[in-house]
Design a protein around this motif. Structure first.
Motif, PDB file in Angstrom:
ATOM      1  N   HIS A 152      66.055  30.706  79.904  1.00  0.00           N
ATOM      2  CA  HIS A 152      66.408  29.292  79.791  1.00  0.00           C
ATOM      3  C   HIS A 152      67.863  29.136  79.357  1.00  0.00           C
ATOM      4  O   HIS A 152      68.581  28.258  79.861  1.00  0.00           O
ATOM      5  N   ALA A 153      68.306  29.996  78.440  1.00  0.00           N
ATOM      6  CA  ALA A 153      69.702  29.958  77.997  1.00  0.00           C
ATOM      7  C   ALA A 153      70.644  30.324  79.139  1.00  0.00           C
ATOM      8  O   ALA A 153      71.730  29.738  79.275  1.00  0.00           O
ATOM      9  N   ILE A 154      70.241  31.269  79.971  1.00  0.00           N
ATOM     10  CA  ILE A 154      71.050  31.636  81.137  1.00  0.00           C
ATOM     11  C   ILE A 154      71.147  30.452  82.090  1.00  0.00           C
ATOM     12  O   ILE A 154      72.231  30.133  82.598  1.00  0.00           O
ATOM     13  N   ALA A 155      70.020  29.803  82.341  1.00  0.00           N
ATOM     14  CA  ALA A 155      70.016  28.641  83.234  1.00  0.00           C
ATOM     15  C   ALA A 155      70.955  27.561  82.703  1.00  0.00           C
ATOM     16  O   ALA A 155      71.728  26.963  83.464  1.00  0.00           O
ATOM     17  N   ALA A 156      70.914  27.316  81.397  1.00  0.00           N
ATOM     18  CA  ALA A 156      71.788  26.307  80.798  1.00  0.00           C
ATOM     19  C   ALA A 156      73.256  26.697  80.927  1.00  0.00           C
ATOM     20  O   ALA A 156      74.112  25.862  81.243  1.00  0.00           O
TER      21      ALA A 156
ATOM     22  N   GLY B  28      78.722  24.620  86.196  1.00  0.00           N
ATOM     23  CA  GLY B  28      78.789  23.846  87.435  1.00  0.00           C
ATOM     24  C   GLY B  28      77.834  24.248  88.518  1.00  0.00           C
ATOM     25  O   GLY B  28      77.772  23.601  89.573  1.00  0.00           O
ATOM     26  N   ALA B  29      77.056  25.295  88.304  1.00  0.00           N
ATOM     27  CA  ALA B  29      76.111  25.735  89.341  1.00  0.00           C
ATOM     28  C   ALA B  29      74.889  24.819  89.392  1.00  0.00           C
ATOM     29  O   ALA B  29      74.488  24.230  88.385  1.00  0.00           O
ATOM     30  N   LYS B  30      74.319  24.704  90.570  1.00  0.00           N
ATOM     31  CA  LYS B  30      72.994  24.124  90.708  1.00  0.00           C
ATOM     32  C   LYS B  30      72.007  25.238  90.375  1.00  0.00           C
ATOM     33  O   LYS B  30      72.122  26.347  90.900  1.00  0.00           O
ATOM     34  N   VAL B  31      71.060  24.965  89.486  1.00  0.00           N
ATOM     35  CA  VAL B  31      70.182  26.020  88.983  1.00  0.00           C
ATOM     36  C   VAL B  31      68.724  25.725  89.332  1.00  0.00           C
ATOM     37  O   VAL B  31      68.242  24.601  89.142  1.00  0.00           O
ATOM     38  N   VAL B  32      68.048  26.761  89.826  1.00  0.00           N
ATOM     39  CA  VAL B  32      66.621  26.689  90.094  1.00  0.00           C
ATOM     40  C   VAL B  32      65.888  27.310  88.911  1.00  0.00           C
ATOM     41  O   VAL B  32      66.021  28.510  88.638  1.00  0.00           O
ATOM     42  N   ILE B  33      65.129  26.485  88.197  1.00  0.00           N
ATOM     43  CA  ILE B  33      64.309  26.945  87.074  1.00  0.00           C
ATOM     44  C   ILE B  33      62.984  27.454  87.630  1.00  0.00           C
ATOM     45  O   ILE B  33      62.327  26.786  88.421  1.00  0.00           O
ATOM     46  N   ASN B  34      62.584  28.636  87.190  1.00  0.00           N
ATOM     47  CA  ASN B  34      61.336  29.222  87.670  1.00  0.00           C
ATOM     48  C   ASN B  34      60.423  29.582  86.509  1.00  0.00           C
ATOM     49  O   ASN B  34      60.864  30.081  85.476  1.00  0.00           O
ATOM     50  N   GLY B  35      59.149  29.310  86.712  1.00  0.00           N
ATOM     51  CA  GLY B  35      58.099  29.727  85.794  1.00  0.00           C
ATOM     52  C   GLY B  35      56.798  29.751  86.573  1.00  0.00           C
ATOM     53  O   GLY B  35      56.756  29.342  87.733  1.00  0.00           O
ATOM     54  N   ARG B  36      55.748  30.205  85.940  1.00  0.00           N
ATOM     55  CA  ARG B  36      54.474  30.342  86.665  1.00  0.00           C
ATOM     56  C   ARG B  36      53.789  29.012  86.928  1.00  0.00           C
ATOM     57  O   ARG B  36      53.152  28.838  87.967  1.00  0.00           O
ATOM     58  N   LYS B  37      53.898  28.060  85.990  1.00  0.00           N
ATOM     59  CA  LYS B  37      53.141  26.817  86.097  1.00  0.00           C
ATOM     60  C   LYS B  37      54.070  25.607  86.277  1.00  0.00           C
ATOM     61  O   LYS B  37      55.092  25.506  85.587  1.00  0.00           O
ATOM     62  N   PRO B  38      53.703  24.679  87.165  1.00  0.00           N
ATOM     63  CA  PRO B  38      54.538  23.500  87.390  1.00  0.00           C
ATOM     64  C   PRO B  38      54.823  22.711  86.122  1.00  0.00           C
ATOM     65  O   PRO B  38      55.949  22.242  85.917  1.00  0.00           O
TER      66      PRO B  38
ATOM     67  N   ARG C 117      63.884  19.566  79.007  1.00  0.00           N
ATOM     68  CA  ARG C 117      64.595  20.040  77.820  1.00  0.00           C
ATOM     69  C   ARG C 117      66.049  20.346  78.140  1.00  0.00           C
ATOM     70  O   ARG C 117      66.957  20.010  77.369  1.00  0.00           O
ATOM     71  N   LEU C 118      66.286  20.971  79.255  1.00  0.00           N
ATOM     72  CA  LEU C 118      67.645  21.348  79.617  1.00  0.00           C
ATOM     73  C   LEU C 118      68.505  20.115  79.876  1.00  0.00           C
ATOM     74  O   LEU C 118      69.625  20.007  79.377  1.00  0.00           O
ATOM     75  N   LYS C 119      67.945  19.170  80.614  1.00  0.00           N
ATOM     76  CA  LYS C 119      68.714  17.972  80.949  1.00  0.00           C
ATOM     77  C   LYS C 119      68.923  17.080  79.730  1.00  0.00           C
ATOM     78  O   LYS C 119      69.891  16.325  79.664  1.00  0.00           O
ATOM     79  N   ASP C 120      68.028  17.172  78.757  1.00  0.00           N
ATOM     80  CA  ASP C 120      68.210  16.412  77.524  1.00  0.00           C
ATOM     81  C   ASP C 120      69.460  16.883  76.776  1.00  0.00           C
ATOM     82  O   ASP C 120      70.196  16.077  76.209  1.00  0.00           O
ATOM     83  N   LYS C 121      69.698  18.197  76.792  1.00  0.00           N
ATOM     84  CA  LYS C 121      70.867  18.758  76.119  1.00  0.00           C
ATOM     85  C   LYS C 121      72.098  18.807  77.013  1.00  0.00           C
ATOM     86  O   LYS C 121      73.227  18.839  76.527  1.00  0.00           O
ATOM     87  N   HIS C 122      71.865  18.848  78.319  1.00  0.00           N
ATOM     88  CA  HIS C 122      72.972  18.960  79.285  1.00  0.00           C
ATOM     89  C   HIS C 122      72.754  17.901  80.377  1.00  0.00           C
ATOM     90  O   HIS C 122      72.311  18.227  81.485  1.00  0.00           O
ATOM     91  N   PRO C 123      73.047  16.638  80.083  1.00  0.00           N
ATOM     92  CA  PRO C 123      72.720  15.535  81.000  1.00  0.00           C
ATOM     93  C   PRO C 123      73.328  15.665  82.389  1.00  0.00           C
ATOM     94  O   PRO C 123      72.752  15.156  83.360  1.00  0.00           O
ATOM     95  N   ASP C 124      74.440  16.341  82.505  1.00  0.00           N
ATOM     96  CA  ASP C 124      75.096  16.456  83.806  1.00  0.00           C
ATOM     97  C   ASP C 124      74.618  17.656  84.617  1.00  0.00           C
ATOM     98  O   ASP C 124      75.101  17.886  85.732  1.00  0.00           O
ATOM     99  N   ALA C 125      73.695  18.415  84.065  1.00  0.00           N
ATOM    100  CA  ALA C 125      73.236  19.625  84.750  1.00  0.00           C
ATOM    101  C   ALA C 125      72.509  19.291  86.050  1.00  0.00           C
ATOM    102  O   ALA C 125      71.735  18.331  86.113  1.00  0.00           O
ATOM    103  N   ARG C 126      72.784  20.092  87.065  1.00  0.00           N
ATOM    104  CA  ARG C 126      72.054  19.976  88.333  1.00  0.00           C
ATOM    105  C   ARG C 126      70.972  21.049  88.339  1.00  0.00           C
ATOM    106  O   ARG C 126      71.260  22.239  88.496  1.00  0.00           O
TER     107      ARG C 126
END
Length: 264
Positions: free
Chosen positions: A21-25, A31-41, A50-59
């Motif tokens: 998750h820290a890597i994704a953030a 500036g990268a568009k990031v695909v978050i992956n986990g087992r369950k939707p 959670r990520l967008k709450d801390k990083h509102p401009d994240a794609r």
């Protein structure tokens, strides 16, 4: 040095929590568009929130799939479009006496920690080579070098990642694609934090004191003399994913706090 990954798309497996998750953030911040992956939707959606709450401009987008299976890897590949940066972070660990580890556990660890990266690199790397740009990063461990006696089944998978990473790097000769590994040491990820809290409660102490005791007893060669934060590991990964790391290829990048007593 300003790392700018605008226009790049990154896939980080096992990125709903912890180091992933820290890597994704970190990649999203660059500036990268990031695909978050986990087992369950549900877990993927919660991680995105959670990520967008801390990083509102994240794609950020999500792709739920169990990469410990061939079918799950195929599902994930089908769900994503062009991937410029692949971070093979998904992994499992479990302290267990060697003589009590059944065959099924060896297979489960190999499928999750090793074959997930093999399958995704096999599917996504050819397009990187064709475009003449790409980054593949395996999240290994200092346990790949110092096999922990309490987790031999884990250590062997981390060593295997180093071999695969170096082998894949050989296939990139003369191109703009790189393949590297990052070797974290003890890191206070979500799972580790929970373990430290539980041990602290049992021993009537604090998680910080338990962490310090672990390093002193089990990683005495550490120069850092503490657990790393997930952000410290992510910083190394973001660099390896950057255009600035173009001359870093086939490397095992150590972020383990100096535990490994070696100059190379």
């Amino acid at each position: 040095m300003k790392i700018d990954l605008t226009g790049k798309t990154a896939l980080v497996t096992g990125s709903t929590a912890g180091i992933g998750h820290a890597i994704a953030a970190g990649l999203a911040d660059a500036g990268a568009k990031v695909v978050i992956n986990g087992r369950k939707p549900a877990g993927v959606e919660a991680a995105i929130a959670r990520l967008k709450d801390k990083h509102p401009d994240a794609r950020v987008v999500g792709a739920a799939a169990d990469v410990s299976t061939a079918a799950g890897c195929a599902t994930l590949v089908k769900a994503v479009s062009q991937i410029d940066i692949l971070v093979n972070n998904a992994g499992i660990f479990e302290p267990r006496d060697f003589f009590e580890i059944p065959d099924g556990d060896w297979t489960r660890f190999f499928e999750t920690n090793v074959m997930s990266g093999v399958r995704l690199a096999r599917a996504l790397m050819p397009a990187m080579l064709k475009r003449n740009w790409g980054r593949i990063i395996f999240i290994s461990s200092e346990s790949a070098v110092y096999i922990p006696k309490e987790m031999i089944q884990y250590g062997f998978t981390k060593t295997a990642q180093l071999a695969i990473s170096r082998g894949l790097a050989e296939l990139t000769a003369g191109t703009g694609v790189t393949v590297n590994s990052v070797l974290p040491g003890p890191t206070r990820s979500d799972g580790v934090e929970g373990f430290l809290q539980a041990m602290a409660a049992q021993n009537n102490t604090t998680a910080d004191e338990m962490a310090a005791s672990f390093v002193k007893q089990h990683r005495p060669s550490s120069l850092l003399q503490r657990f790393a934060s997930v952000e410290e590991i992510a910083n190394m990964v973001v660099y390896a994913a950057s255009p600035q790391a173009s001359a870093t290829n086939g490397a095992a990048l150590r972020a383990e706090g100096g535990i490994i007593r070696s100059i190379v």
